[in-house]
Design a protein around this motif. Structure first.
Motif, short mmCIF file in Angstrom:
data_model
loop_
_atom_site.label_atom_id
_atom_site.label_comp_id
_atom_site.label_asym_id
_atom_site.label_seq_id
_atom_site.Cartn_x
_atom_site.Cartn_y
_atom_site.Cartn_z
N ILE A 11 0.85 -1.19 0.00
CA ILE A 11 0.00 0.00 0.00
C ILE A 11 0.88 1.24 0.00
O ILE A 11 1.56 1.54 0.97
N ARG A 12 0.88 1.95 -1.12
CA ARG A 12 1.75 3.12 -1.26
C ARG A 12 1.06 4.42 -0.83
O ARG A 12 1.70 5.30 -0.28
N GLN A 13 -0.24 4.51 -1.10
CA GLN A 13 -0.95 5.75 -0.78
C GLN A 13 -2.43 5.46 -0.64
O GLN A 13 -3.00 4.67 -1.40
N VAL A 14 -3.05 6.10 0.35
CA VAL A 14 -4.50 6.03 0.52
C VAL A 14 -5.01 7.45 0.68
O VAL A 14 -4.54 8.19 1.54
N ASP A 15 -5.97 7.82 -0.16
CA ASP A 15 -6.58 9.14 -0.11
C ASP A 15 -8.09 8.96 0.01
O ASP A 15 -8.77 8.71 -0.99
N VAL A 16 -8.59 9.04 1.24
CA VAL A 16 -10.02 8.80 1.48
C VAL A 16 -10.87 9.85 0.78
O VAL A 16 -11.91 9.53 0.20
N LYS A 17 -10.44 11.10 0.81
CA LYS A 17 -11.23 12.18 0.18
C LYS A 17 -11.36 11.98 -1.32
O LYS A 17 -12.40 12.25 -1.91
N GLU A 18 -10.31 11.50 -1.96
CA GLU A 18 -10.33 11.26 -3.40
C GLU A 18 -10.81 9.85 -3.75
O GLU A 18 -10.91 9.50 -4.93
N ASN A 19 -11.07 9.03 -2.72
CA ASN A 19 -11.53 7.65 -2.90
C ASN A 19 -10.55 6.86 -3.77
O ASN A 19 -10.92 6.17 -4.71
N LYS A 20 -9.26 6.98 -3.41
CA LYS A 20 -8.21 6.42 -4.25
C LYS A 20 -7.11 5.76 -3.42
O LYS A 20 -6.67 6.32 -2.41
N MET A 21 -6.67 4.60 -3.86
CA MET A 21 -5.55 3.89 -3.25
C MET A 21 -4.55 3.54 -4.34
O MET A 21 -4.94 3.14 -5.44
N VAL A 22 -3.27 3.71 -4.04
CA VAL A 22 -2.21 3.33 -4.97
C VAL A 22 -1.45 2.18 -4.34
O VAL A 22 -1.06 2.24 -3.17
N ILE A 23 -1.27 1.10 -5.14
CA ILE A 23 -0.61 -0.09 -4.61
C ILE A 23 0.62 -0.46 -5.45
O ILE A 23 0.71 -0.10 -6.62
N HIS A 24 1.50 -1.20 -4.81
CA HIS A 24 2.61 -1.85 -5.49
C HIS A 24 2.25 -3.33 -5.49
O HIS A 24 2.01 -3.92 -4.45
N LEU A 25 2.17 -3.90 -6.66
CA LEU A 25 1.74 -5.30 -6.81
C LEU A 25 2.95 -6.22 -6.68
O LEU A 25 3.79 -6.28 -7.58
#
Length: 167
Positions: free
Chosen positions: A148-162
């Motif tokens: 889990i690289r980034q979680v932005d609740v306001k933007e409803n977005k998560m960035v992951i490293h697979l």
């Protein structure tokens, strides 16, 4: 963002004086001692119930509500959820999120391409696991710093490293 957060589910009645057994869906079942009330989802509306007494039995919380003194008054609500408003929720620490805020979140790969949506969260002993629905299948992503690289609740977005082996 959800305005209501689930804290438990009524599983059955307890005794004949209106008490209920609640399966807690919160990290700390002892938090019921601090709650003045909960919101019961009757299926038609939300009904505020003032908590009169809290006890514990195995993994369950036994709740007695003010002005509910008979088994017949509460029995129709077996299987119904109990909620609190966000302002009554336990404050979160750094890198902590309410499950209700994660469900439905868009998941992106580090390169920017859309990977899928979070369908559910499994709570395990070591770490949570995000169930991500891609176009082809469900993928389990561990909630660890390596993934889990980034979680932005306001933007409803998560960035992951697979990581290798996850797909």
């Amino acid at each position: 963002m959800e305005d209501l957060l689930q804290v438990g589910v009524i599983t059955t009645t307890h005794g004949i004086r209106g008490e209920v057994k609640v399966f807690p869906t919160t990290d700390d079942p002892r938090r019921f001692e601090e709650l003045p009330s909960v919101l019961l989802d009757t299926g038609k509306e939300l009904c505020e119930l003032e908590i009169q007494r809290v006890k514990y039995f195995k993994q369950f919380v036994i709740l007695k509500f003010q002005d509910v003194d008979d088994i017949n008054e509460i029995e129709p609500y077996k299987g119904k959820s109990l909620y609190v408003t966000r302002d009554m929720a336990v404050p979160l620490g750094e890198n902590e999120y309410y499950i209700a805020d994660l469900i439905g979140m868009d998941v992106f790969l580090e390169g920017g391409s859309l990977f899928g949506k979070i369908k559910d969260v499994m709570e395990t002993g070591a770490n949570d696991v995000y169930i991500v629905q891609t176009q082809e299948k469900e993928v389990l992503i561990p909630a660890i710093k390596d993934c889990i690289r980034q979680v932005d609740v306001k933007e409803n977005k998560m960035v992951i490293h697979l990581l290798k082996g996850l797909v």
